[in-house]
Scaffold this active site. Structure first.
Site, PDB file in Angstrom:
ATOM      1  N   GLY A 105       0.568  -0.732   0.035  1.00 50.50           N
ATOM      2  CA  GLY A 105      -0.144   0.021   0.206  1.00 50.50           C
ATOM      3  C   GLY A 105       1.310   1.686   0.197  1.00 50.50           C
ATOM      4  O   GLY A 105      -0.009   2.195  -0.555  1.00 50.50           O
ATOM      5  N   THR A 106       1.901   1.029   0.873  1.00 52.94           N
ATOM      6  CA  THR A 106       2.899   2.339   0.477  1.00 52.94           C
ATOM      7  C   THR A 106       3.426   2.973  -0.945  1.00 52.94           C
ATOM      8  O   THR A 106       3.062   3.966  -0.574  1.00 52.94           O
ATOM      9  CB  THR A 106       4.024   2.291   2.093  1.00 52.94           C
ATOM     10  OG1 THR A 106       3.231   2.340   2.869  1.00 52.94           O
ATOM     11  CG2 THR A 106       4.749   3.585   1.718  1.00 52.94           C
ATOM     12  N   ASN A 145      -7.541   4.567   9.095  1.00 51.52           N
ATOM     13  CA  ASN A 145      -6.674   2.607   9.741  1.00 51.52           C
ATOM     14  C   ASN A 145      -6.945   2.955  11.152  1.00 51.52           C
ATOM     15  O   ASN A 145      -6.751   1.957  11.756  1.00 51.52           O
ATOM     16  CB  ASN A 145      -5.891   2.810   8.833  1.00 51.52           C
ATOM     17  CG  ASN A 145      -4.641   4.048   9.258  1.00 51.52           C
ATOM     18  OD1 ASN A 145      -5.453   5.263   8.706  1.00 51.52           O
ATOM     19  ND2 ASN A 145      -3.654   4.124  10.226  1.00 51.52           N
ATOM     20  N   GLN A 185      -7.971  -0.214   3.821  1.00 60.35           N
ATOM     21  CA  GLN A 185      -9.145  -0.349   4.488  1.00 60.35           C
ATOM     22  C   GLN A 185     -10.184  -0.639   4.670  1.00 60.35           C
ATOM     23  O   GLN A 185     -11.106  -1.041   5.410  1.00 60.35           O
ATOM     24  CB  GLN A 185      -8.925   0.199   6.474  1.00 60.35           C
ATOM     25  CG  GLN A 185      -7.191   0.223   6.976  1.00 60.35           C
ATOM     26  CD  GLN A 185      -7.126  -0.883   7.930  1.00 60.35           C
ATOM     27  OE1 GLN A 185      -7.581  -1.690   7.589  1.00 60.35           O
ATOM     28  NE2 GLN A 185      -5.374  -1.131   7.987  1.00 60.35           N
ATOM     29  N   SER A 228      -4.005  -2.962  -0.620  1.00 58.44           N
ATOM     30  CA  SER A 228      -2.912  -3.891   0.224  1.00 58.44           C
ATOM     31  C   SER A 228      -3.375  -5.284   0.469  1.00 58.44           C
ATOM     32  O   SER A 228      -4.409  -5.887   0.946  1.00 58.44           O
ATOM     33  CB  SER A 228      -2.415  -2.879   1.268  1.00 58.44           C
ATOM     34  OG  SER A 228      -1.563  -3.738   2.052  1.00 58.44           O
ATOM     35  N   GLY A 229      -2.436  -6.030   0.377  1.00 59.77           N
ATOM     36  CA  GLY A 229      -2.055  -8.148   0.175  1.00 59.77           C
ATOM     37  C   GLY A 229      -2.874  -8.468   1.397  1.00 59.77           C
ATOM     38  O   GLY A 229      -3.667  -8.951   2.095  1.00 59.77           O
ATOM     39  N   HIS A 230      -1.157  -7.332   2.763  1.00 60.68           N
ATOM     40  CA  HIS A 230      -1.935  -8.203   3.439  1.00 60.68           C
ATOM     41  C   HIS A 230      -2.394  -7.441   4.567  1.00 60.68           C
ATOM     42  O   HIS A 230      -2.668  -8.202   5.435  1.00 60.68           O
ATOM     43  CB  HIS A 230      -0.158  -8.220   4.213  1.00 60.68           C
ATOM     44  CG  HIS A 230      -0.072  -6.490   4.816  1.00 60.68           C
ATOM     45  ND1 HIS A 230      -0.353  -6.659   6.416  1.00 60.68           N
ATOM     46  CD2 HIS A 230       0.182  -5.439   3.909  1.00 60.68           C
ATOM     47  CE1 HIS A 230       0.126  -4.838   5.925  1.00 60.68           C
ATOM     48  NE2 HIS A 230       0.555  -3.784   5.046  1.00 60.68           N
ATOM     49  N   THR A 287      11.432  -6.867 -11.462  1.00 60.71           N
ATOM     50  CA  THR A 287      10.858  -8.230 -11.874  1.00 60.71           C
ATOM     51  C   THR A 287       9.408  -8.526 -11.202  1.00 60.71           C
ATOM     52  O   THR A 287      10.029  -8.102  -9.765  1.00 60.71           O
ATOM     53  CB  THR A 287      11.765  -9.817 -11.586  1.00 60.71           C
ATOM     54  OG1 THR A 287      13.140  -9.575 -12.706  1.00 60.71           O
ATOM     55  CG2 THR A 287      10.897 -11.216 -11.466  1.00 60.71           C
ATOM     56  N   CYS A 347       2.199   2.100  11.845  1.00 60.56           N
ATOM     57  CA  CYS A 347       3.359   2.484  10.942  1.00 60.56           C
ATOM     58  C   CYS A 347       3.928   3.909  11.678  1.00 60.56           C
ATOM     59  O   CYS A 347       4.928   3.686  11.580  1.00 60.56           O
ATOM     60  CB  CYS A 347       3.235   2.424   9.895  1.00 60.56           C
ATOM     61  SG  CYS A 347       2.149   1.904   8.046  1.00 60.56           S
TER      62      CYS A 347
END
Length: 389
Positions: free
Chosen positions: A75-76, A155, A185, A205-207, A243, A328
């Site tokens: 996300g960042t 968040n 979020q 964001s994935g996590h 990559t 963060c």
């Protein structure tokens, strides 16, 4: 908690456990479909096929065409690409930008950088209900406004900003401005129709969605120009050289595909939120910070007189895990709670409790029991240490 070792994990706004489907997919990509997606041979084509499937899955989650999605390291990076790359591409419109005082650090810091580059930045404070209204955003937009960024869900407080109304309001006043929203979020928990919302750029964001850390995505509406922040390759439409992290990207797609229906999870979150807030109402010390428009899976509460750090350690010793705000910020005073103009004692004692679809009523009850023990114990300790008057 899915696949976890912690008894009561209630810090899902910081990160989530990787689901089994995502873990299996990542392992498969690392040990079997390990080719470079840019290679033209069979192994590369097999890896590229997995990335294509993941791109379609994530794009469907936010209601956009798959070809408009760019994968990033999280996300960042996506927020930085949107804000800095969008501003660099659109500066001829003007050098005025609009954001809020409630944004994630990755957006706030990007706007700080724009100011260093000579941009004028307007940062909106929330109203007394903790909201950022379409009227408030539109009111500060001008002919030379080139970029606007308003998050979808905060968040720390769970405030839900009506981006689907804010974006069109901005476009009426500043039709040449790019509109970005950080939906980290919100994605996977709320219905998102980015294409219909008139947004130009949207971050996920994935996590936060049971995928591994290190993968995110930025939606870039077709026809919108963004300048890359990383150079040296043609991957991701030349917008993100290097990559691709194929195991993480494929796992992102698998995690999204494995998510339960949003209708089911929303009902679950609402029930859990009601149970939590009802339990917290039994604490005379508790000060709930629930914006008028908020999501049910993030709850912010303060216990004035007891510092957040002390509470976190006390709870962690009992295998109960929450946070004091954005992960963060690493313990710094919350700029979000300061923007809400809360008393210092409430900012210093704030806790954030956040759910995922595997959170249970037992998790809520264990937190409340540990919190009762924490308040009783720490209040007695504070009273014992207080000098006699």
């Amino acid at each position: 908690m899915e696949g976890g070792i912690f008894t009561t994990y209630l810090d899902n706004a910081a990160t989530t456990a990787v689901c089994q489907a995502a873990a299996d997919k990542a392992l498969y990509m690392m040990t079997e479909a390990f080719g470079n997606p840019s290679s033209l041979h069979t192994a590369g084509i097999a890896a590229e096929r997995e990335l294509t499937a993941a791109r379609r899955a994530v794009a469907a989650l936010i209601g956009v065409p798959a070809e408009d999605l760019v994968f990033t390291s999280g996300g960042t990076e996506a927020n930085n690409l949107a804000v800095l790359g969008g501003a660099a591409a659109n500066f001829r419109v003007g050098k005025h930008a609009v954001t809020t005082a409630m944004e994630h650090a990755s957006v706030a810091a990007a706007f700080d950088e724009l100011e260093k580059q000579g941009w004028e930045v307007t940062r909106l404070l929330p109203d007394e209900d903790g909201n950022i209204t379409p009227e408030a955003v539109a009111a500060v937009c001008r002919n030379d406004t080139a970029l606007v960024s308003v998050m979808t869900v905060n968040n720390e407080t769970g405030a839900r900003f009506a981006v689907e109304e804010i974006a069109p309001a901005v476009k009426r006043i500043a039709p040449r401005a790019l509109f970005h929203t950080d939906a980290v979020q919100a994605a996977g928990k709320l219905p998102i129709k980015a294409q219909k919302w008139s947004v130009d750029l949207l971050t996920v964001s994935g996590h936060k969605l049971h995928a591994p850390k290190g993968v995110g995505a930025l939606y870039i509406r077709r026809g919108v120009r963004v300048l890359p922040r990383a150079l040296g390759g043609e991957q991701e439409r030349t917008l993100r050289a290097g990559t691709e992290a194929a195991p993480a990207i494929a796992a992102f797609g698998a995690a999204v595909t494995a998510l339960p229906p949003m209708g089911d999870t929303h009902a679950r979150y609402t029930a859990l939120c009601d149970r939590l807030t009802s339990g917290l109402s039994a604490f005379p010390e508790a000060r709930l910070h629930l914006p008028k428009s908020h999501v049910p899976y993030i709850v912010n509460v303060s216990f004035p007189g007891l510092r957040s750090e002390t509470l976190l350690h006390f709870l962690a010793e009992r295998d109960v895990f929450v946070s004091s705000g954005s992960a963060c910020s690493k313990g710094k005073h919350s700029s979000v709670l300061q923007a809400l103009r809360l008393p210092a004692a409430e900012i210093d004692s704030a806790l954030r409790i956040s759910f995922c679809h595997t959170t249970t009523e037992d998790d809520i009850d264990r937190f409340l029991a540990a919190m009762r023990e924490a308040v009783d114990t720490l209040t007695r300790v504070a009273a014992f240490r207080r000098p006699n008057r």
